[in-house]
Structure formats: structure tokens, C-alpha cells
Design a protein around this motif. Structure first.
Motif, PDB file in Angstrom:
ATOM      1  N   ASN A  44       0.837  -1.204   0.000  1.00  0.00           N
ATOM      2  CA  ASN A  44       0.000   0.000   0.000  1.00  0.00           C
ATOM      3  C   ASN A  44       0.866   1.246   0.000  1.00  0.00           C
ATOM      4  O   ASN A  44       0.630   2.202  -0.735  1.00  0.00           O
ATOM      5  N   GLY A  45       1.888   1.227   0.872  1.00  0.00           N
ATOM      6  CA  GLY A  45       2.787   2.377   1.006  1.00  0.00           C
ATOM      7  C   GLY A  45       3.535   2.638  -0.283  1.00  0.00           C
ATOM      8  O   GLY A  45       3.619   3.771  -0.767  1.00  0.00           O
ATOM      9  N   LEU A  46       4.070   1.551  -0.879  1.00  0.00           N
ATOM     10  CA  LEU A  46       4.842   1.703  -2.117  1.00  0.00           C
ATOM     11  C   LEU A  46       3.959   2.235  -3.246  1.00  0.00           C
ATOM     12  O   LEU A  46       4.341   3.124  -3.995  1.00  0.00           O
ATOM     13  N   LEU A  47       2.754   1.679  -3.311  1.00  0.00           N
ATOM     14  CA  LEU A  47       1.819   2.072  -4.363  1.00  0.00           C
ATOM     15  C   LEU A  47       1.466   3.554  -4.238  1.00  0.00           C
ATOM     16  O   LEU A  47       1.477   4.311  -5.207  1.00  0.00           O
ATOM     17  N   ARG A  48       1.204   3.945  -2.993  1.00  0.00           N
ATOM     18  CA  ARG A  48       0.810   5.329  -2.729  1.00  0.00           C
ATOM     19  C   ARG A  48       1.947   6.282  -3.118  1.00  0.00           C
ATOM     20  O   ARG A  48       1.753   7.264  -3.813  1.00  0.00           O
ATOM     21  N   GLU A  49       3.165   5.898  -2.681  1.00  0.00           N
ATOM     22  CA  GLU A  49       4.321   6.743  -2.962  1.00  0.00           C
ATOM     23  C   GLU A  49       4.572   6.797  -4.470  1.00  0.00           C
ATOM     24  O   GLU A  49       4.851   7.845  -5.030  1.00  0.00           O
ATOM     25  N   ARG A  50       4.430   5.634  -5.114  1.00  0.00           N
ATOM     26  CA  ARG A  50       4.704   5.543  -6.545  1.00  0.00           C
ATOM     27  C   ARG A  50       3.707   6.389  -7.344  1.00  0.00           C
ATOM     28  O   ARG A  50       4.072   7.041  -8.310  1.00  0.00           O
TER      29      ARG A  50
ATOM     30  N   THR B 265       1.695   8.998  -6.127  1.00  0.00           N
ATOM     31  CA  THR B 265       1.776  10.441  -5.849  1.00  0.00           C
ATOM     32  C   THR B 265       3.096  11.030  -6.364  1.00  0.00           C
ATOM     33  O   THR B 265       3.141  12.183  -6.768  1.00  0.00           O
ATOM     34  N   GLY B 266       4.141  10.199  -6.367  1.00  0.00           N
ATOM     35  CA  GLY B 266       5.440  10.741  -6.810  1.00  0.00           C
ATOM     36  C   GLY B 266       5.767  10.363  -8.233  1.00  0.00           C
ATOM     37  O   GLY B 266       6.933  10.356  -8.616  1.00  0.00           O
ATOM     38  N   VAL B 267       4.724  10.061  -9.032  1.00  0.00           N
ATOM     39  CA  VAL B 267       4.969   9.541 -10.380  1.00  0.00           C
ATOM     40  C   VAL B 267       5.829  10.479 -11.240  1.00  0.00           C
ATOM     41  O   VAL B 267       6.721  10.033 -11.954  1.00  0.00           O
TER      42      VAL B 267
ATOM     43  N   GLN C  57      -8.651  14.302  -7.021  1.00  0.00           N
ATOM     44  CA  GLN C  57      -8.200  14.164  -5.640  1.00  0.00           C
ATOM     45  C   GLN C  57      -6.883  14.915  -5.442  1.00  0.00           C
ATOM     46  O   GLN C  57      -5.952  14.753  -6.225  1.00  0.00           O
ATOM     47  N   GLY C  58      -6.835  15.760  -4.415  1.00  0.00           N
ATOM     48  CA  GLY C  58      -5.632  16.547  -4.156  1.00  0.00           C
ATOM     49  C   GLY C  58      -5.580  17.813  -5.002  1.00  0.00           C
ATOM     50  O   GLY C  58      -4.677  18.627  -4.858  1.00  0.00           O
ATOM     51  N   GLY C  59      -6.533  17.960  -5.916  1.00  0.00           N
ATOM     52  CA  GLY C  59      -6.541  19.141  -6.788  1.00  0.00           C
ATOM     53  C   GLY C  59      -5.412  19.101  -7.786  1.00  0.00           C
ATOM     54  O   GLY C  59      -4.843  20.138  -8.148  1.00  0.00           O
TER      55      GLY C  59
END
Ligand SMILES: Nc1ncnc2c1ncn2[C@@H]1O[C@H](COP(=O)(O)OP(=O)(O)OP(=O)(O)O)[C@@H](O)[C@H]1O
Length: 602
Positions: free
Chosen positions: A194-200, A202-204, A467-469
């Protein structure tokens, strides 16, 4: 832990659970009656050639079977509804608790883990409840009832059933006891994915900009493979459960037939009794298989229940006051009395003995280099953290005793990196005031210098925001966030360097429009640029978490070495001019002129 969690969260559904038990009881009584009726048909009807008895008992068996089917269908439907309702309540309970968490607790668990716990762990408990509801009453009843009725048919043969129960129990315990550690690792691995996916995600852009796709892909692949390996090891263990249980059951079935045939041969048992005995053994087999299916998700649900309970049992460090003040005796007054703060686990405090008092109608700017503690100071006012030393008062009341809703209504905050929610421009603005009319939204947008760009968006106020604008620019996001806070009309405004993404012309126009709008409010604005704060009524210079100086721009240029250094470094960065040393007075004059001169270019 699992039982405790289920007990608490099933309490509101106790009527459904009781009805479920009743339906299963009816279903089991009907199921248990059928073999006895069948034995009677054989021994009293078939053996004695009594067709009337066969018809009457046959019809009774049909009625019992219909009752059994109806009760079983109703039990399955009710069980599913109750399990889903419990899952929904549990998810809400975890979600509400997470909403109460301060940054400290969120940091402790980690956002990805909180997400896994709210969604996946609750799902595991819900799956267990769903399968358990189907058998929790019926399987033990069916098993015990079958043993009791089998005892009636033949006592010596029934001893085999006791041995059977012991053998099945031992096989279960042996295998399932070994799966717990694997499930604990499995859920942790899910947190990591979950953490890796989220980071990947958002930080794409950063990942692409630094050509790290392959590296990040490999990192995800490794964690993913680890999860697969653990799942396979658990799967292999569990795959042995059903064959082992069936092996034991079939061995006992063969033993019953063998011993039963000998007892009939010896005239110690009737044929009908053996037939009923075999039917009861089949029912016992069914109940054991049903329990097996519940036991398979049990270890995982147990681990999940523990993880959920950890969240539910964590008290937010920013605790709600037991007797909260709902009124502020000095509306708009903001005061810090020797406020200090140390982040959990950090050796040194980041804020030391901050004394500050801001009245309504006053604008105070907090200036300091990066990492000097400006955002942390605002967080203390918002009670994202509690001061570890001293106190913070809002409206004349210590924030620790002020009602949280009153605090949030009183203080309007625009963060450095504002967050917008998926929805529309209007739905985001109405976070500030749910009852605001479209005219009020346009007015707030006009002050925030966002009217023109919102007009150009397809749909205007109803233009969709992701999401996040992320589908608007950083500067547009900042302006929408400012408009959102303006709609709240709070007594105190906290602006955390939120004009940094605006170009100079927009920045100047926004400040000019903002001034009359919030002139009666208390305003604290955080900035790093001297040119941004120089018009503030009072500037507080923060240096390494301490107040280094206070005054107007002109006063500080004359009296504060720290302020002059900040101003000088900013000028040097822009002009490349490394001069500007000399006497304080001369330096102040030079800097003042330079700052004024550069104002138009910054
Ligand atoms: N969650 C955190 N846990 C531990 N330390 C933190 C945390 N957030 C900030 N810090 C530390 O606290 C100090 C002050 O941070 P803060 O964000 O308040 O600075 P700032 O003046 O607002 O900086 P900037 O102008 O760059 O936004 C920094 O040294 C930072 O590393």
C-alpha cells in the motif's frame, strides 16, 4: 481479541444474531429428525411391509425437509446482512478513530497501514463473521445432536465418534496453529505494498523525471513477490487441512461400517439403526467440514482483529477536553505563553519559549529561514500537536480546554501545500461554508484572485477537481484554498507561506483585495521572503525555534542582525551582490532601498 471485537461490534445487531440462532436451531432440529424418521420408515414400514406407515412418515419427512430449507435460506440471508452491517460499523469505528488521531498517531502507524487496517483487516473479520454465522449454532448443534442420537441407536459404536472428534480436533490444531505468524507477516506486507503504491502514484512525476521507473518497478516487484511467497506458504499449509480431515472422517466411516456389520451379524444391532448411524456420521462429517471452512480464515482474522484493536485502543495524544469551553471570552485574541514543542522521538525541541500576542485587527508576520519552526508554531495554534511547554490560548482560552469545533470555527488555516478534494470547485469551496450561495463563492474567488481562471474552467463552479486538486496548478490550488478559508469567516487567519506559488502581480492584487476583507480579523502570516512581510504591522523573526526579534520592517532593519542577514541573503541570491556590509545604519539604509527597489521584481 477476535472474540472481544466481535462481541462489541455485534452488540448493536444482537436481535439479528438471536434470530439467526433461532433459525439455525429450527434448521438443525429438522435435519436431525430426518434420519430418525428414515430409520423408522425402514424398521416399521419397509420391514413390516406397512405402506400406510411409509406414506404418513414420508409426508412428515417432506414437511420437515421444507421447514429445514426455509430456515436455512433465511439464516444465510440474515447472516450475510448482519456480517455486512458489522463490517460497515467496524470500518466506520476505525475511520472515526483515525480522524481523531493527531499527526503523532498517524506517524506511528503510517498512512498505508491505517488504510490497510481500515479496509483489508476489517474485510478479514467480516469474511470470518460471514462464514461463522452460517455454522456457529448449526455445526455444534448438528454435531452434538448427531452424537446424542447416534448414542440412542448404538452405544458401543458411538464410542468411535468420540475418538473421531479427538482425531479431527488434533489435526486442526496442528495445522492452523502454524499459520498465525505467516498471516501477521502477510498483513505487514500488504501495508508495505500500500505504502509503495501510494508513494509511486503520488510521486509519479519525480519517478519519471529521475528515470527511476525500472528501479521503483523492481522495488514493488520484490515486495509483491514476498507477499506471494508468504501467501503460497500459508496456502500450502491450508491445502492439507481438508484432505487430512476427509481422510480421518472416511477412515472412521469405514470403521463404523466394519464394526456395524459385525454387530448386525452378531444380532446386537438392527439394520435400520446402522443406516441411521451412518446418516448421523455423515451429518457429523458435514458439520466438521463446515467448521473447517470457518477455521481456515480464522488465523488471518485473528491477526487482523489485533491490528484493528491496536487502532481502536490508541487514544489520540491531542485529547478532547473533558469539560470543553464552548465560548471565547476574548474573540480573536491569539496568545502564546512560553510555548515550546519537541517532536516525538526528537532529542531537541524545535520551538523554545515563544511569547506572542496578536489582537483582532492586527497582522503579524512570522519570518524565518527554512526549518526555523514557523509551520510547527501554526500547528500548535490549530492543535495538530499540543505544546510540550507553555500554553497556547485562542480567544482567551487554552486550546487544550477549548471545544474542538469552536477552535476549528475560530481559526482559519491556509497551509503551505493546500489540499483539495475530489469533487467540484463549488464542493471544495463549500468546505468553508456549506450554505454559501453561488454569489458568495464568486465573491470569495474574486478576492482570492481566482475568479478569472475558474470562469474559464469548463463548468465554472461545477468544474471537476481531482483528488488533491492535481488538475489545477499549484498557484490556482493556493488561491482556491484561500477562497475556501475566506468563506469560513474565522476570527483568526493563519496563512502558512501560501502565497509562495503566486507571481508578483497576483500576489500584490490578492493582498490588496484581502486587506479590507479581513481587516477586523487577527492575521498571522508565515513567510520566508522579506519582501512578502515588510508591510506587516509587526514582524516576528524566528531563528532556530526562538523569537530572535520583533518589530516593523524598518525597526528590524535597524536593530536585528538576524533580520538584516535574512534580507541580505535574499538580496544576494537575487542580485548576486555580495556587498552590503559596513555599519548597521548604513547597511539598514542600503537594504531598505534595495528591498523597496526589488519589490517590483520579486
Ligand atoms: N513531523 C515531524 N517530525 C519530526 N521533526 C519534524 C517534523 N516536522 C518538522 N520537523 C522538524 O521541525 C523543524 C521545524 O519544521 P517546520 O516545518 O516548522 O519549519 P518551517 O520554518 O515551517 O520550514 P519551511 O519554511 O521550510 O516550511 C525542522 O527542523 C523539521 O525538520
Amino acid at each position: 481479541m477476535l472474540l472481544c471485537l466481535l462481541r462489541i461490534h455485534l452488540r448493536p445487531h444482537r436481535r439479528s444474531v438471536a434470530l439467526l440462532g433461532l433459525l439455525q436451531l429450527v434448521q438443525i432440529l429438522a435435519t436431525l429428525a430426518l434420519p430418525t424418521l428414515g430409520a423408522a420408515v425402514i424398521d416399521n414400514g419397509v420391514v413390516r411391509a406397512d405402506s400406510g406407515y411409509i406414506t404418513r412418515t414420508g409426508l412428515a419427512m417432506l414437511a420437515v425437509a421444507l421447514v429445514q430449507i426455509a430456515a436455512s435460506v433465511a439464516a444465510v440471508a440474515l447472516g450475510a446482512r448482519t456480517a455486512m452491517a458489522m463490517g460497515r460499523d467496524l470500518r466506520s469505528a476505525v475511520f472515526r478513530r483515525v480522524l481523531d488521531f493527531s499527526a503523532r498517531e498517524v506517524g506511528r502507524f503510517g498512512t498505508p497501514s491505517l488504510m490497510t487496517r481500515t479496509v483489508n483487516d476489517v474485510q478479514q473479520v467480516q469474511v470470518l463473521a460471514l462464514s461463522a454465522f452460517g455454522v456457529v449454532v448449526s455445526a455444534p448443534l448438528m454435531c452434538l445432536g448427531s452424537i446424542a442420537l447416534a448414542l440412542q441407536q448404538d452405544v458401543p459404536l458411538s464410542l468411535l465418534l468420540v475418538a473421531l472428534m479427538v482425531a479431527v480436533g488434533m489435526s486442526f490444531g496442528l495445522i492452523l496453529g502454524r499459520t498465525d505468524p505467516f498471516y501477521a507477516r502477510m498483513q505487514k506486507q500488504l501495508d508495505r505494498i500500500n505504502g509503495l503504491l501510494r508513494e509511486r502514484i503520488t510521486g509519479v512525476r519525480v519517478v519519471r523525471a529521475f528515470v527511476r521507473d525500472a528501479h521503483e518497478g523492481a522495488r514493488f516487484g520484490r515486495t509483491n513477490s514476498e507477499l506471494r511467497d508468504i501467501s503460497l506458504r500459508v496456502g500450502r499449509l491450508l491445502a492439507t487441512v481438508i484432505p487430512l480431515v476427509l481422510l480421518v472422517l472416511n477412515a472412521f466411516m469405514a470403521a463404523v461400517v466394519w464394526f456395524g456389520a459385525h454387530r448386525i451379524d452378531a444380532g446386537a444391532m438392527r439394520f435400520g439403526a446402522l443406516s441411521a448411524f451412518l446418516s448421523y456420521l455423515t451429518l457429523i462429517t458435514m458439520s466438521v467440514v463446515m467448521v473447517t471452512f470457518v477455521c481456515l480464515p480464522m488465523p488471518r482474522a485473528r491477526v487482523s482483529a489485533e491490528r484493528i484493536q491496536q487502532v481502536l485502543a490508541t487514544e489520540p495524544s491531542v485529547a478532547a477536553p473533558s469539560e470543553p469551553y464552548a465560548r471565547c471570552p476574548q474573540p480573536g485574541q491569539l496568545s502564546l505563553y512560553g510555548a515550546g514543542f519537541r517532536y516525538p522521538g526528537a532529542k531537541e525541541p524545535v520551538l523554545h519559549g515563544i511569547d506572542l500576542s496578536v489582537r483582532p485587527g492586527e497582522t503579524v508576520a512570522i519570518l524565518g529561514s527554512t526549518g526555523s519552526g514557523k509551520t510547527t508554531l501554526l500547528n500548535l495554534v490549530l492543535r495538530h500537536f499540543d505544546a510540550t511547554d507553555g500554553a497556547v490560548h485562542v480567544g482567551g482560552v487554552d486550546v487544550r480546554t477549548l471545544d474542538a469545533a469552536v477552535l476549528r470555527r475560530t481559526v482559519g488555516f491556509v497551509p503551505q501545500r493546500p489540499y483539495l478534494f475530489s469533487g467540484t470547485v463549488a464542493s471544495n469551496l463549500r468546505f468553508g461554508d456549506p450554505d454559501a450561495t453561488d454569489d458568495e463563492l464568486w465573491h470569495a474567488l474574486e478576492i482570492a484572485q481566482a475568479r478569472d481562471f475558474v470562469r474559464l474552467l469548463p463548468g465554472g463552479l461545477n468544474a471537476p477537481l481531482t483528488q488533491g486538486g492535481t488538475n489545477v496548478s499549484g498557484g490556482q490550488r493556493q488561491r482556491l484554498a484561500i477562497a475556501r478559508t475566506l468563506l469560513r469567516r474565522p476570527d483568526i487567519y493563519l496563512f502558512d507561506d501560501c502565497f509562495s506559488a503566486l507571481d508578483h502581480a497576483t500576489d500584490a492584487a490578492l493582498r490588496a483585495a484581502l486587506e479590507p476583507e479581513i481587516s477586523r480579523a487577527t492575521v498571522v502570516t508565515v513567510a520566508q521572503r522579506v519582501s512578502t512581510v515588510r508591510r506587516a504591522g509587526r514582524i516576528v523573526v524566528l531563528d532556530a525555534g526562538r523569537v530572535a526579534a520583533t518589530g516593523t520592517h524598518e525597526e528590524l532593519l535597524r536593530t536585528s542582525t538576524t533580520y538584516r542577514e535574512i534580507a541580505r541573503s535574499q538580496l544576494t541570491a537575487i542580485t548576486g551582490d555580495h556587498d552590503g556590509t559596513g555599519t548597521d545604519a548604513a547597511a539598514a539604509t542600503t537594504l531598505q532601498e534595495a528591498v523597496h527597489g526589488l519589490d517590483g521584481q520579486l
